[in-house]
Design a protein around this motif. Structure first.
Motif: not given
Length: 289
Positions: A79-88
């Motif tokens: 979930x943390x990785x998905x959030x980082x990708x969405x921000x990127x």
């Protein structure tokens, strides 16, 4: 107490050195048959090796198999990785939007359109309106007036007195060198190729404002300058650029260094173009090379 401890140690040593046998008994004849035998310390070593093997196998299963994905910590990391990708991705979308605005502005200027400014527009829902101070300070008002007067993407008003025909302008030679490819619009060659010394200075042909200063895969380091009277000059294949977008430049001021950057080049040279109202102009008609 000493005797008790000595007795316990003796019991441990005895069991470690004793020989244990594994036998099978025939129920009908009660005949015993020895299968194998081992010492106590061998059994202890076997238990230790088995425990170590179980630990290694368990670690490999958790670390390198799909089992890892069902663990709570793995789900949290995902979930943390998905959030980082969405921000990127959101950041990349904004960068692409701004670059599209610049490209659109350059295209309009080359086509002879007059633009006042290029202002990136973002979704108003992303703006936080809480705790905004709506009354500008004196310093803020002064800065707003200076920016409005400068109008970053237009020629400063101090230059507008020089507007006239191309014959009225005194163009500065961008580099000293030998022309190897002439102006030929029929072959889509809208400028001159000028061979000169490597690392020679590239200079602006007129006063103006840097409209574009960035890398292009085909043209390498490119700098485009907007001048008065809808005149645009372009300098390509530079080794490096010493000016940035929105910088004011004077005629003869160094803006880059001759190089061999980009795919469409066969050696160090400057590709120089001159445009007015979206139409390419032969630089040799107005500049003495």
């Amino acid at each position: 107490m000493w005797n008790s401890q000595k007795k316990n140690n003796s019991w441990i040593v005895k069991h470690l050195t004793n020989t244990f046998s594994v036998i099978s008994i025939n129920r009908s004849s009660l005949e015993e048959r020895k299968i194998t035998e081992f010492k106590g310390y061998q059994l202890l070593a076997l238990a230790a090796y088995s425990s170590l093997l179980i630990l290694i196998v368990s670690f490999c299963l958790i670390a390198y198999s799909p089992i890892k994905s069902i663990l709570p910590q793995a789900e949290l990391d995902k979930k943390k990785k998905i959030i980082e990708l969405m921000i990127h991705i959101d950041s990349l979308e904004r960068d692409l939007f701004i670059k599209a605005q610049y490209v659109n502005a350059i295209t309009r200027i080359i086509n002879g359109d007059i633009i006042d400014s290029v202002i990136p527009v973002f979704n108003k829902e992303s703006i936080v309106y809480e705790d905004l101070t709506l009354s500008p300070s004196k310093a803020d008002s002064t800065l707003r007036k200076e920016v409005a007067d400068a109008d970053l993407y237009n020629i400063p008003s101090s230059y507008k007195d020089n507007i006239g025909q191309l014959e009225d302008f005194v163009f500065y030679r961008p580099v000293d060198g030998l022309i190897t490819s002439l102006f030929n619009p029929q072959e889509q060659h809208f400028g001159l190729d000028i061979v000169t010394e490597t690392n020679a200075s590239v200079k602006s042909c007129l006063d103006g404002v840097v409209l574009f200063a960035d890398w292009s895969s085909s043209k390498g380091n490119v700098i485009i300058i907007q001048h008065v009277d809808n005149i645009v000059s372009a300098y390509m294949h530079n080794a490096l650029l010493v000016k940035e977008t929105n910088d004011l430049v004077k005629a003869g001021e160094v803006i880059g260094v001759v190089g061999n950057s980009g795919e469409l080049t066969s050696g160090p040279h400057l590709h120089f173009e001159l445009w007015q109202n979206g139409t390419p102009i032969n630089p040799e008609d107005y500049i003495d090379f």
